[in-house]
Design a protein around this motif. Structure first.
Motif, PDB file in Angstrom:
ATOM      1  N   ASN A 136       0.810  -0.967  -0.302  1.00  0.00           N
ATOM      2  CA  ASN A 136      -0.032  -0.054   0.180  1.00  0.00           C
ATOM      3  C   ASN A 136       0.813   1.032  -0.048  1.00  0.00           C
ATOM      4  N   ALA A 137       1.715   1.298  -1.029  1.00  0.00           N
ATOM      5  CA  ALA A 137       2.763   2.398  -0.558  1.00  0.00           C
ATOM      6  C   ALA A 137       1.975   3.299  -1.088  1.00  0.00           C
ATOM      7  N   LEU A 138       2.437   4.758  -1.221  1.00  0.00           N
ATOM      8  CA  LEU A 138       1.833   5.812  -1.668  1.00  0.00           C
ATOM      9  C   LEU A 138       2.285   7.200  -2.075  1.00  0.00           C
ATOM     10  N   SER A 139       3.503   6.658  -2.244  1.00  0.00           N
ATOM     11  CA  SER A 139       5.021   7.278  -2.773  1.00  0.00           C
ATOM     12  C   SER A 139       5.857   6.342  -4.122  1.00  0.00           C
ATOM     13  N   CYS A 140       6.113   7.256  -4.765  1.00  0.00           N
ATOM     14  CA  CYS A 140       7.586   6.507  -4.989  1.00  0.00           C
ATOM     15  C   CYS A 140       8.315   5.781  -4.283  1.00  0.00           C
ATOM     16  N   GLY A 141       9.280   6.560  -3.873  1.00  0.00           N
ATOM     17  CA  GLY A 141      10.724   6.009  -2.850  1.00  0.00           C
ATOM     18  C   GLY A 141       9.250   4.583  -1.812  1.00  0.00           C
ATOM     19  N   GLU A 142       8.044   4.925  -1.379  1.00  0.00           N
ATOM     20  CA  GLU A 142       8.002   3.984  -0.381  1.00  0.00           C
ATOM     21  C   GLU A 142       8.117   2.736  -1.338  1.00  0.00           C
ATOM     22  N   CYS A 143       7.563   2.803  -2.446  1.00  0.00           N
ATOM     23  CA  CYS A 143       7.151   1.478  -3.440  1.00  0.00           C
ATOM     24  C   CYS A 143       8.668   0.701  -3.670  1.00  0.00           C
ATOM     25  N   ILE A 144      10.094   1.714  -3.752  1.00  0.00           N
ATOM     26  CA  ILE A 144      11.140   0.957  -4.370  1.00  0.00           C
ATOM     27  C   ILE A 144      11.976   0.091  -3.453  1.00  0.00           C
ATOM     28  N   GLN A 145      11.551   0.730  -1.938  1.00  0.00           N
ATOM     29  CA  GLN A 145      11.744   0.314  -0.832  1.00  0.00           C
ATOM     30  C   GLN A 145      10.861  -1.309  -0.248  1.00  0.00           C
ATOM     31  N   VAL A 146       9.967  -1.634  -1.465  1.00  0.00           N
ATOM     32  CA  VAL A 146       9.642  -2.909  -0.708  1.00  0.00           C
ATOM     33  C   VAL A 146      10.009  -3.880  -1.004  1.00  0.00           C
ATOM     34  N   ALA A 201      13.280  -5.616  -4.555  1.00  0.00           N
ATOM     35  CA  ALA A 201      13.611  -5.425  -5.796  1.00  0.00           C
ATOM     36  C   ALA A 201      12.615  -5.478  -7.090  1.00  0.00           C
ATOM     37  N   LYS A 202      11.676  -6.198  -7.315  1.00  0.00           N
ATOM     38  CA  LYS A 202      10.507  -6.259  -8.581  1.00  0.00           C
ATOM     39  C   LYS A 202       9.418  -5.328  -8.201  1.00  0.00           C
ATOM     40  N   CYS A 203       9.617  -4.333  -7.642  1.00  0.00           N
ATOM     41  CA  CYS A 203       8.342  -3.190  -7.157  1.00  0.00           C
ATOM     42  C   CYS A 203       9.105  -2.052  -7.929  1.00  0.00           C
ATOM     43  N   GLY A 204       7.839  -1.576  -9.354  1.00  0.00           N
ATOM     44  CA  GLY A 204       8.278  -0.072  -9.902  1.00  0.00           C
ATOM     45  C   GLY A 204       6.662   0.651  -9.269  1.00  0.00           C
ATOM     46  N   TRP A 205       7.335   1.633  -9.869  1.00  0.00           N
ATOM     47  CA  TRP A 205       6.477   2.926  -9.994  1.00  0.00           C
ATOM     48  C   TRP A 205       5.369   3.769 -10.954  1.00  0.00           C
ATOM     49  N   CYS A 206       4.313   3.321 -11.673  1.00  0.00           N
ATOM     50  CA  CYS A 206       4.101   3.869 -12.562  1.00  0.00           C
ATOM     51  C   CYS A 206       3.631   5.777 -12.394  1.00  0.00           C
ATOM     52  N   THR A 207       4.456   6.445 -13.600  1.00  0.00           N
ATOM     53  CA  THR A 207       5.001   8.515 -13.201  1.00  0.00           C
ATOM     54  C   THR A 207       3.092   8.566 -14.505  1.00  0.00           C
ATOM     55  N   THR A 260      -3.681   5.533  -4.992  1.00  0.00           N
ATOM     56  CA  THR A 260      -2.548   5.689  -5.512  1.00  0.00           C
ATOM     57  C   THR A 260      -2.115   4.673  -5.479  1.00  0.00           C
ATOM     58  N   SER A 261      -1.972   4.220  -4.516  1.00  0.00           N
ATOM     59  CA  SER A 261      -0.988   2.636  -3.977  1.00  0.00           C
ATOM     60  C   SER A 261      -0.718   1.898  -5.358  1.00  0.00           C
ATOM     61  N   ALA A 262      -2.218   1.947  -6.510  1.00  0.00           N
ATOM     62  CA  ALA A 262      -2.355   0.614  -7.339  1.00  0.00           C
ATOM     63  C   ALA A 262      -0.581   0.883  -8.469  1.00  0.00           C
ATOM     64  N   ARG A 263      -0.217   2.178  -8.247  1.00  0.00           N
ATOM     65  CA  ARG A 263       0.788   2.796  -8.714  1.00  0.00           C
ATOM     66  C   ARG A 263       2.065   1.263  -8.926  1.00  0.00           C
ATOM     67  N   CYS A 264       2.211   1.188  -7.435  1.00  0.00           N
ATOM     68  CA  CYS A 264       3.076   0.159  -7.410  1.00  0.00           C
ATOM     69  C   CYS A 264       2.469  -1.369  -7.085  1.00  0.00           C
TER      70      CYS A 264
END
Length: 796
Positions: A31-41, A43-49, A60-64
């Motif tokens: 349930n990452a709310l930002s790109c920084g939170e997402c990439i810390q989860v 190595a397989k995780c990415g964030w769609c901008t 918003t967390s669906a971007r992760c």
């Protein structure tokens, strides 16, 4: 029972698959709310901008999400996925120097490479470092001889007095740069370890023995290359004494380790030889003398004497291990046979240490030191400093002769000779970011060596797009957040996709009305939460499955299925309805509009005997079967047509046995045990029962049927062959019959003979009884009895 098992196994497979997806999709669960939170989860995780990426109802967390899932969902560009990296800052090559070559300073000799690195660590992504280690030839050595001078070591002191020059001579075979020092110890100078009476303080020995005053530790000779000076100073030493058997050697070892300037340690191989014939005191024993302060691990030498033995307790073993390791000192315990077990246990607790058996008078001390040094220097063990929170490290060693070790064994290599090179692969992985997020550093070094590798750790805690964020952006509801990486990062106290609400008004009744479809009772169709009057749909464990819609009333996983595939694999599920691909129709997109699969060899659809529906022929005449209604399993001649192929495949005989694999693979063969197990005709799939005879007059039974597009032959696995007469039983029966008949005739003949003989005998007896013989006397008969009378017998 079989259907039940099949159902259970299928259900178990679905549950297992769902469970695996649930556990593996850490990006969704975060349930990452930002790109920084997402990439810390991970190595397989990415964030769609992409600003248009989210569908209505998606949070918003669906971007992760996992990278592949993001691409499938339409985010081809704009994926933030920073990767870690490695940079070598200092990479001085290992020294290739032969003995006798130009002498180098210790700091100019390199045995480990590289020496300094910088890592950029992404959470969950390991960074690999390859270290090389090569034992340099003619490497300098500092050796400090620490000796127990209690009274029991009197004869040992005499042999140590000439140790300097002798040891210098032997060590010159190993290195041209060797220094030696000497220190001694007895015990703490308080009761009950020594006697504190004035006379005993001057001379602790009994009788007329002249001993020096007791002391804790004395640095007699700083490290020097002058062996004669060693002999001279050691020759002046005198024995002392104490009361108890264990000695205060740990106090002395601590001071030798931490008093670097007093001892004269260089950044070279450091050896400490600890010689004693007794045990040792350790932390806590000082309470016997009223000493309760723990050892502080600092240098307290004044005029080369340890002055705080009465103030600080003995050090603990763990404390000694720490200080010896920090100062790269390798310890050699030279102890008598009696205390070998104790010091071997101590050796197991102190890395890079060795134990040698000291003779009663220390006469073998030189050989002991040489052997222990060779043993210690032939093993390389890597250790690292304390790791930052969330950072892990693993080792893999590649030693001599291609030996590969992993786990804890991956830290070391053994049996290394001078000039040998080994390597270590080290993986460093971070999980998340430190709380401060500041760079950290760790050090890796081989135990017992002064060289080390410094590694700077920089943590990737934010995405690159974070730098271009727009503070108080109008895109975030009148400046209530920072627009970065395609989404709003709300200011404190604000929530919502565009930060449109305050936290205290998130779940008010008025806002909840906007989340009820058709004024119903269910908020967001029970598939989401109402945030600021807008539905934010729940996320599924499977990243492929999503809720969407203004009221979360839609999903992409509850459409009809065909062949266990959503929309038959020929369409996509939108709001619980299949949207079929071209040339497909039906609620599950399982009906093909393509008629090419129904064309027969004569270019007619279904051979004119049926209709093409969903790409499959439906034969109007039930006698015909097959993909294009070309097969008539019950027509005359079917049995004869397939006889040879059935015979060769089932029994390996017949005219086609040599070409069976080529000519007879057009049907599925199923063997049954007997004729009763052969299938019976049904209306849906007509079949023909066949009975054929082979060249050996054996009968075989089979059925031929066409089920959908499959041709099936069920055949009885055993042949029915005529039974040939068994000659042996017949001959045996004839012979047995002849013998039995002969025996019977003999018995009958015998019986008749017996009857005849009995009749003749009876007749004889009868005639004998009836015979009449003449009773007159025979004139020539004379009696065989002669009577004689005694003349004198008077008859008395």
């Amino acid at each position: 029972m079989d259907l039940k098992l099949l159902f259970m196994s299928t259900l178990f497979g679905i549950i297992s698959c769902s469970s695996a997806q649930h556990e593996g999709n850490e990006c969704i669960k975060a349930n990452a709310l930002s790109c920084g939170e997402c990439i810390q989860v991970g190595a397989k995780c990415g964030w769609c901008t992409d600003t248009e990426f989210l569908k209505q109802g998606e949070p918003t967390s669906a971007r992760c999400d996992e990278l592949e899932s993001l691409r499938k969902r339409g985010c081809d560009a704009g994926i933030q996925d920073p990767r870690g990296s490695l940079k070598i800052l200092k990479n001085k090559a290992v020294t290739n120097r032969k003995k006798g070559a130009e002498k180098l300073r210790p700091e100019d000799i390199t045995q480990i490479q590289p020496q300094k690195l910088s890592l950029n660590l992404r959470s969950g992504e390991p960074q690999n470092i390859r270290l090389r280690f090569k034992r340099a030839e003619d490497y300098p050595i500092d050796l400090y001889y620490l000796m127990d001078l209690s009274y029991s070591m009197k004869d040992d002191l005499e042999n140590v007095k000439n140790l300097g020059t002798s040891l210098m001579k032997e060590m010159s075979k190993i290195t041209s740069d060797f220094r030696i020092g000497f220190g001694s110890f007895v015990e703490k100078t308080v009761m009950p370890y020594i006697s504190t009476t004035p006379a005993k303080l001057l001379n602790p020995c009994t009788g007329d023995q002249n001993c020096t005053s007791p002391f804790s530790y004395k640095n007699v000779l700083k490290l020097t290359s002058n062996g004669a000076q060693f002999n001279s100073l050691v020759g002046k030493q005198q024995i002392s004494g104490n009361l108890d058997s264990p000695e205060g050697g740990f106090d002395a070892i601590m001071q030798v380790a931490v008093c670097r300037e007093h001892i004269g340690w260089r950044n070279v191989t450091r050896l400490l030889v600890f010689s004693t014939d007794a045990g040792f005191h350790f932390a806590g024993d000082g309470k016997l003398g009223g000493i309760v302060l723990p050892n502080d691990g600092k240098c307290h030498l004044e005029n080369n004497m340890y002055t705080m033995s009465h103030y600080y307790d003995y050090p603990s073993i763990a404390h000694l291990v720490q200080k010896l390791s920090e100062n790269n000192i390798q310890t050699i315990f030279a102890v008598t046979e009696e205390f070998q077990p104790v010091y071997k246990e101590l050796k197991n607790l102190i890395p890079k240490s060795a134990v040698g058996t000291l003779s009663a008078n220390s006469s073998n001390v030189i050989n002991l030191i040489i052997d222990a040094y060779n043993s210690l220097s032939s093993e390389v063990i890597l250790e690292n400093s304390k790791l930052p929170e969330g950072v892990s490290i693993s080792y893999q060693s590649r030693c001599k002769n291609g030996v590969v070790n992993e786990g804890e064994s991956g830290r070391k290599c053994s049996n290394i000779s001078i000039g040998d090179e080994v390597s270590f692969n080290i993986n460093i992985t971070a999980q998340g970011c430190p709380k401060q997020g500041k760079p950290e550093s760790i050090k890796i070094k081989p135990l017992g060596f002064t060289e080390e590798v410094e590694i700077m750790l920089n943590f990737i805690c934010e995405c690159e797009c974070h730098k271009h964020g727009i503070r108080n952006s109008e895109m975030c509801h009148n400046g209530n957040g920072t627009f970065e990486c395609g989404a709003c990062r709300c200011n404190k106290g604000r929530v919502g996709r565009q930060c449109e609400c305050r936290k205290d008004e998130v779940s008010t009744e008025d806002l909840d009305k906007n989340c009820r479809k058709d004024n119903g009772t269910d908020i967001c169709s029970n598939n989401g939460e109402c945030v600021c009057g807008t539905c934010e749909c729940k996320k599924r464990d499977n990243p492929e499955e999503r809720y969407s819609g203004k009221f979360c009333e839609c999903d992409n996983f509850n459409c009809d299925r065909s062949n266990n595939k959503l929309c038959g694999g020929h369409g996509r599920c939108e709001c619980r309805v299949c949207v079929c691909d071209a040339n497909y129709t039906g609620s599950a997109c399982d009906c093909s509009l393509d008629t090419s699969t129904c064309l027969a060899s004569n270019k007619q659809i279904c051979n004119g005997r049926g209709d093409c529906k969903c790409g499959t022929c439906i034969c109007t005449d039930p006698k015909f079967q097959g993909p294009t209604c070309e097969i008539c399993p019950t027509c005359p001649g079917v049995c004869t047509e397939h006889k040879e192929c059935v015979q060769c495949r089932a029994f390996g005989t017949g005219e086609k046995k040599d070409t069976c694999e080529r000519d007879c693979s057009y049907f599925n063969l199923i063997k049954v045990k007997d004729r009763e197990k052969l299938p019976q005709p049904v209306q849906a799939f007509p079949l023909m029962h066949c009975k054929e005879r082979d060249a050996n007059d054996c009968w075989f039974y089979y059925t031929y049927a066409v089920s959908n597009t499959e041709r099936e032959v069920h055949v009885v696995e055993t042949l029915e062959c005529p039974v040939a007469p068994d000659i042996i039983p017949i001959v045996a029966g004839v012979v047995t019959g002849i013998v039995l008949i002969g025996l019977a005739l003999l018995l009958i003949w015998k019986l008749l003979m017996i009857i005849h003989d009995r009749r003749e005998f009876a007749k004889f007896e009868k005639e004998k009884m009836n015979a009449k013989w003449d009773t007159g006397e025979n004139p020539i008969y004379k009696s065989a009895v002669t009577t004689v009378i005694n003349p004198k017998y008077e008859g008395k």
